[in-house]
Scaffold this motif. Sequence first.
Motif, PDB file in Angstrom:
ATOM      1  N   ARG A  14     -13.025  23.423  -2.759  1.00 16.58           N
ATOM      2  CA  ARG A  14     -12.850  22.961  -1.391  1.00 16.58           C
ATOM      3  C   ARG A  14     -13.360  21.534  -1.228  1.00 16.58           C
ATOM      4  NH1 ARG A  14      -9.796  22.647   2.897  1.00 16.58           N
ATOM      5  NH2 ARG A  14     -10.966  22.393   4.849  1.00 16.58           N
ATOM      6  N   GLN A  15     -14.512  21.240  -1.828  1.00 16.54           N
ATOM      7  CA  GLN A  15     -15.056  19.887  -1.757  1.00 16.54           C
ATOM      8  C   GLN A  15     -14.105  18.884  -2.402  1.00 16.54           C
ATOM      9  OE1 GLN A  15     -17.903  18.764  -0.197  1.00 16.54           O
ATOM     10  NE2 GLN A  15     -17.949  20.829   0.655  1.00 16.54           N
ATOM     11  N   GLN A  16     -13.541  19.265  -3.519  1.00 21.39           N
ATOM     12  CA  GLN A  16     -12.601  18.369  -4.191  1.00 21.39           C
ATOM     13  C   GLN A  16     -11.352  18.143  -3.341  1.00 21.39           C
ATOM     14  OE1 GLN A  16     -12.245  18.987  -8.680  1.00 21.39           O
ATOM     15  NE2 GLN A  16     -13.341  20.837  -8.071  1.00 21.39           N
ATOM     16  N   ALA A  17     -10.869  19.215  -2.730  1.00 21.09           N
ATOM     17  CA  ALA A  17      -9.694  19.072  -1.868  1.00 21.09           C
ATOM     18  C   ALA A  17      -9.983  18.140  -0.699  1.00 21.09           C
ATOM     19  CB  ALA A  17      -9.254  20.448  -1.357  1.00 21.09           C
ATOM     20  N   MET A  18     -11.173  18.284  -0.112  1.00 20.26           N
ATOM     21  CA  MET A  18     -11.551  17.406   0.999  1.00 20.26           C
ATOM     22  C   MET A  18     -11.687  15.958   0.535  1.00 20.26           C
ATOM     23  SD  MET A  18     -14.351  19.861   2.890  1.00 20.26           S
ATOM     24  CE  MET A  18     -14.864  18.533   3.980  1.00 20.26           C
ATOM     25  N   LEU A  19     -12.322  15.769  -0.624  1.00 17.60           N
ATOM     26  CA  LEU A  19     -12.466  14.412  -1.148  1.00 17.60           C
ATOM     27  C   LEU A  19     -11.101  13.785  -1.426  1.00 17.60           C
ATOM     28  CD1 LEU A  19     -15.475  14.651  -3.639  1.00 17.60           C
ATOM     29  CD2 LEU A  19     -15.308  13.184  -1.642  1.00 17.60           C
ATOM     30  N   LYS A  20     -10.240  14.581  -2.031  1.00 21.38           N
ATOM     31  CA  LYS A  20      -8.913  14.072  -2.358  1.00 21.38           C
ATOM     32  C   LYS A  20      -8.153  13.689  -1.090  1.00 21.38           C
ATOM     33  CE  LYS A  20      -5.118  15.122  -5.507  1.00 21.38           C
ATOM     34  NZ  LYS A  20      -4.588  16.102  -6.491  1.00 21.38           N
ATOM     35  N   GLN A  21      -8.260  14.536  -0.064  1.00 19.00           N
ATOM     36  CA  GLN A  21      -7.588  14.236   1.193  1.00 19.00           C
ATOM     37  C   GLN A  21      -8.153  12.976   1.826  1.00 19.00           C
ATOM     38  OE1 GLN A  21      -4.929  15.887   2.558  1.00 19.00           O
ATOM     39  NE2 GLN A  21      -4.912  14.220   4.051  1.00 19.00           N
ATOM     40  N   ASN A  22      -9.494  12.869   1.828  1.00 19.41           N
ATOM     41  CA  ASN A  22     -10.130  11.704   2.443  1.00 19.41           C
ATOM     42  C   ASN A  22      -9.763  10.410   1.724  1.00 19.41           C
ATOM     43  OD1 ASN A  22     -11.357  13.328   4.321  1.00 19.41           O
ATOM     44  ND2 ASN A  22     -13.306  13.443   3.247  1.00 19.41           N
ATOM     45  N   ILE A  23      -9.803  10.444   0.396  1.00 21.43           N
ATOM     46  CA  ILE A  23      -9.529   9.214  -0.349  1.00 21.43           C
ATOM     47  C   ILE A  23      -8.053   8.836  -0.261  1.00 21.43           C
ATOM     48  CG2 ILE A  23      -9.054  10.201  -2.642  1.00 21.43           C
ATOM     49  CD1 ILE A  23     -10.922   8.058  -3.785  1.00 21.43           C
ATOM     50  N   ASN A  24      -7.184   9.848  -0.189  1.00 14.75           N
ATOM     51  CA  ASN A  24      -5.760   9.552  -0.001  1.00 14.75           C
ATOM     52  C   ASN A  24      -5.501   8.985   1.391  1.00 14.75           C
ATOM     53  OD1 ASN A  24      -4.894  10.321  -2.557  1.00 14.75           O
ATOM     54  ND2 ASN A  24      -4.574  12.447  -1.973  1.00 14.75           N
ATOM     55  N   ASP A  25      -6.194   9.533   2.401  1.00 19.72           N
ATOM     56  CA  ASP A  25      -6.070   8.985   3.756  1.00 19.72           C
ATOM     57  C   ASP A  25      -6.576   7.549   3.794  1.00 19.72           C
ATOM     58  OD1 ASP A  25      -5.037  11.353   4.624  1.00 19.72           O
ATOM     59  OD2 ASP A  25      -6.898  12.090   5.520  1.00 19.72           O
ATOM     60  N   ALA A  26      -7.689   7.296   3.096  1.00 24.26           N
ATOM     61  CA  ALA A  26      -8.270   5.953   3.096  1.00 24.26           C
ATOM     62  C   ALA A  26      -7.331   4.949   2.443  1.00 24.26           C
ATOM     63  CB  ALA A  26      -9.610   5.974   2.369  1.00 24.26           C
ATOM     64  N   VAL A  27      -6.758   5.315   1.284  1.00 21.02           N
ATOM     65  CA  VAL A  27      -5.879   4.363   0.611  1.00 21.02           C
ATOM     66  C   VAL A  27      -4.601   4.166   1.408  1.00 21.02           C
ATOM     67  CG1 VAL A  27      -4.585   5.966  -0.885  1.00 21.02           C
ATOM     68  CG2 VAL A  27      -5.119   3.672  -1.693  1.00 21.02           C
ATOM     69  N   SER A  28      -4.122   5.222   2.053  1.00 20.59           N
ATOM     70  CA  SER A  28      -2.931   5.084   2.888  1.00 20.59           C
ATOM     71  C   SER A  28      -3.208   4.174   4.086  1.00 20.59           C
ATOM     72  CB  SER A  28      -2.477   6.462   3.365  1.00 20.59           C
ATOM     73  OG  SER A  28      -1.364   6.349   4.213  1.00 20.59           O
ATOM     74  N   HIS A  29      -4.390   4.337   4.693  1.00 17.26           N
ATOM     75  CA  HIS A  29      -4.769   3.505   5.837  1.00 17.26           C
ATOM     76  C   HIS A  29      -4.875   2.046   5.423  1.00 17.26           C
ATOM     77  CE1 HIS A  29      -7.025   2.199   9.377  1.00 17.26           C
ATOM     78  NE2 HIS A  29      -7.894   1.628   8.538  1.00 17.26           N
ATOM     79  N   LEU A  30      -5.551   1.802   4.280  1.00 16.10           N
ATOM     80  CA  LEU A  30      -5.742   0.430   3.827  1.00 16.10           C
ATOM     81  C   LEU A  30      -4.427  -0.190   3.386  1.00 16.10           C
ATOM     82  CD1 LEU A  30      -7.851  -1.749   3.367  1.00 16.10           C
ATOM     83  CD2 LEU A  30      -8.214  -0.851   1.076  1.00 16.10           C
ATOM     84  N   ALA A  31      -3.589   0.584   2.717  1.00 18.74           N
ATOM     85  CA  ALA A  31      -2.295   0.064   2.269  1.00 18.74           C
ATOM     86  C   ALA A  31      -1.411  -0.298   3.452  1.00 18.74           C
ATOM     87  CB  ALA A  31      -1.603   1.093   1.384  1.00 18.74           C
ATOM     88  N   THR A  32      -1.435   0.554   4.470  1.00 12.32           N
ATOM     89  CA  THR A  32      -0.642   0.255   5.674  1.00 12.32           C
ATOM     90  C   THR A  32      -1.138  -1.010   6.349  1.00 12.32           C
ATOM     91  OG1 THR A  32      -0.226   2.610   5.994  1.00 12.32           O
ATOM     92  CG2 THR A  32       0.081   1.178   7.891  1.00 12.32           C
ATOM     93  N   SER A  33      -2.480  -1.146   6.426  1.00 15.99           N
ATOM     94  CA  SER A  33      -3.060  -2.343   7.043  1.00 15.99           C
ATOM     95  C   SER A  33      -2.688  -3.596   6.269  1.00 15.99           C
ATOM     96  CB  SER A  33      -4.580  -2.184   7.112  1.00 15.99           C
ATOM     97  OG  SER A  33      -5.186  -3.357   7.583  1.00 15.99           O
ATOM     98  N   ALA A  34      -2.788  -3.509   4.917  1.00 16.98           N
ATOM     99  CA  ALA A  34      -2.444  -4.667   4.090  1.00 16.98           C
ATOM    100  C   ALA A  34      -0.965  -5.002   4.192  1.00 16.98           C
ATOM    101  CB  ALA A  34      -2.828  -4.384   2.637  1.00 16.98           C
ATOM    102  N   GLN A  35      -0.120  -3.956   4.210  1.00 19.00           N
ATOM    103  CA  GLN A  35       1.316  -4.189   4.313  1.00 19.00           C
ATOM    104  C   GLN A  35       1.677  -4.852   5.638  1.00 19.00           C
ATOM    105  OE1 GLN A  35       3.720  -3.029   1.679  1.00 19.00           O
ATOM    106  NE2 GLN A  35       4.595  -4.760   2.759  1.00 19.00           N
TER     107      GLN A  35
END
Length: 721
Positions: free
Chosen positions: A201-222
Amino acid sequence: MKLPSINKQHLLFSIILGIAGLLINCYPIQFFANVQFVLGNTVTVIAAVLMGPWYAFLTAMLASTGLMINWDSPHVYLFFGLEALFLGYARRRDIYALYADAIYWLVIGIPLVYLYVTFIMDIPSSHLGFITSKQAVNGLVYTSLASLLILAIPKLWFFKDKVKDRQRRMLSSQLTYFFTLMVTLTLLFSALIFNYYFLERQQAMLKQNINDAVSHLATSAQNYINGHKTVIANAANQLTIVADDPLEWQPMLSNLHESYPGFISMLIANPQAQIIAASPVSRLLSNNQTRNININDRDYFIESFYNHRLFVSSVFQGRGFGNDAIIAMSAPFYTDEHHTTTAGIVEGSLDLNHFAHVDQNNEYAIDESVVMVDEQNQIIYASEKLGLSSLSQFKFVVNNGVYRTNLELINIERPESIVPEYIYAHQSLDNGWTVYILKEFSPLLKLAEEQMFNSFLMLLIALMCTFYISKKLSALLTVPLEAVASQFSPSASGQHKLPSIDENSPKEVFSLYQRLLASKQQLIDHQVELEETVARRTEELETANKKLKELVDRDPLTGLYNRRYAERKFNELLDFCLRSDQAITVAVLDLDLFKDINDNYGHLAGDECLRIFAQLLQKYFKRDIDIVSRYGGEEFLLMLPLTNALHIEHHLNSFREALAQLSMVSPEDKRSFNVTVSIGAITANADYSIDLDKWIKVADDNLYQAKQDGRNKTVINIMTE
């Protein structure tokens, strides 16, 4: 000093157990990170309990070879070899395996693991607690499994020459150990399953959080890039309108730069690639050499001026307006609206510090780092704590080692290490850039370590509580039972009631005592009668079984063996002859024109003919090893092991001729008649074929040939090779 003799049965069993353990240990169960649970060592505990230390040591060496193949680390021989010896010697001192293994890991195993990992393995100290606690928990798991297997497999109770208890154990001790064993195994599996799903569960949460973070940053950069590309495109359109009035270029550029501070600097170059206007203008005025700078070698001039397109460069080091790492955006503008002649280019250098601002204000970035690279894998921006320089290549190694997680792992500082440094996620932008979000792996491992340690601590506390409670509970059960046993023992004859068995005793025990007291004499009276009845019934049953077996294996008419028996015994004969390299003869005999006998003399005559034929067969083929059977109807099958190939044909012909001369009498009308037989046979070494059908096929073919040759013939194949 006389060495102990080697028990061959124990040696063989320990080797078999070791090979089984080796195979199981080749497939350890992945838990989390570099933690793997091994169950093959269960066989080592079984060997220690049944056969003692040295046979257990041999088993441990073989079983550990599976781990050596898997892990390529010789420490397994030391740790598990010592464990086998410790458990074996503890067994000789009547110490239960679970207790002994817990002592081993607390006193010897964990310190050894700690020293080995600290001084030999390339693993950070933050991982030590997780690794050492895992070893102890793993030891308790396979020791508990081994103890339950010994209890669950009756053959192991009566293992020949197994290690005996020096003193007979008390029932209370056995009950206490059994309860402790069950609770230990239950708690262990519960804790491991809980920890496994918790970490998942912790790994799933981490994976979701880090994917959300990279998606947020990528959208901002784009969005940041797309917005400034639009600015450059609009600036080029406006410059096209005033392309014939260069005096308007500088004010327009200054106003534009003031409105879009995302550019560090902006410039306008003429067709000769000379800078005509720049912003901030103070740099242009303070640097007399700036007007002499020629940018005809820059990609942003070449791509825009000659290829007539909006261009976004890779990251490069600026010049003229500073030495910062920059990314240039450029677009051409023209002398007319039809874009026939290029009047120059407008360029803006992006402020890469914008990404640092986004990184610092990112809601996900508390314990995360950011790396942004261009399409050539050059670092555009990297979080300060990573220590990576702009314009350098982003070098990393994807960690596909022994660490099992559901996350993507990389190494940056120590690419050769098996220990992952970062969890990462990445996303590409439309222009070929890639955004990476990195999160340190060690906090997740620390969490797993705390979970494992807490589980181990809770297990120890539960073990002590279980041991105490089980001991008290077993006493409540065994004291009254011991009193009942004493009451009915020979030494207690003449006593009617012991003080410990009264109305205060447990209801079930008191009821048992009363029933035993009432039934004691009745049991004695019936004992002799029961023994006689059992003996008589056993004899009757054996007789009935013998008769039943005869009925199953014999042909009721001729008394010969039947086809099923013959086919079943063939493999035994084959093995017998293979061992002595002897030949076998298989013959198929068929009475000639037997249907005519039934038609002319009646079926009773046919049955009498078959009986006489069977008697003659038994007379001629009377060795104990010969199989004479009725194969079906008027067909008979002979299987003759240890055959003399030089005499078998003569013997078969002697039988055939004796039959032809034998006169038979019909039971109904007392008429005499004769019968002949055709014989097809094969004689070959026992290794000719293990398939009886192949032998019978050759014999049948020869029988057919005998019939074709006029009947009353013998056709035999004698195969010397």
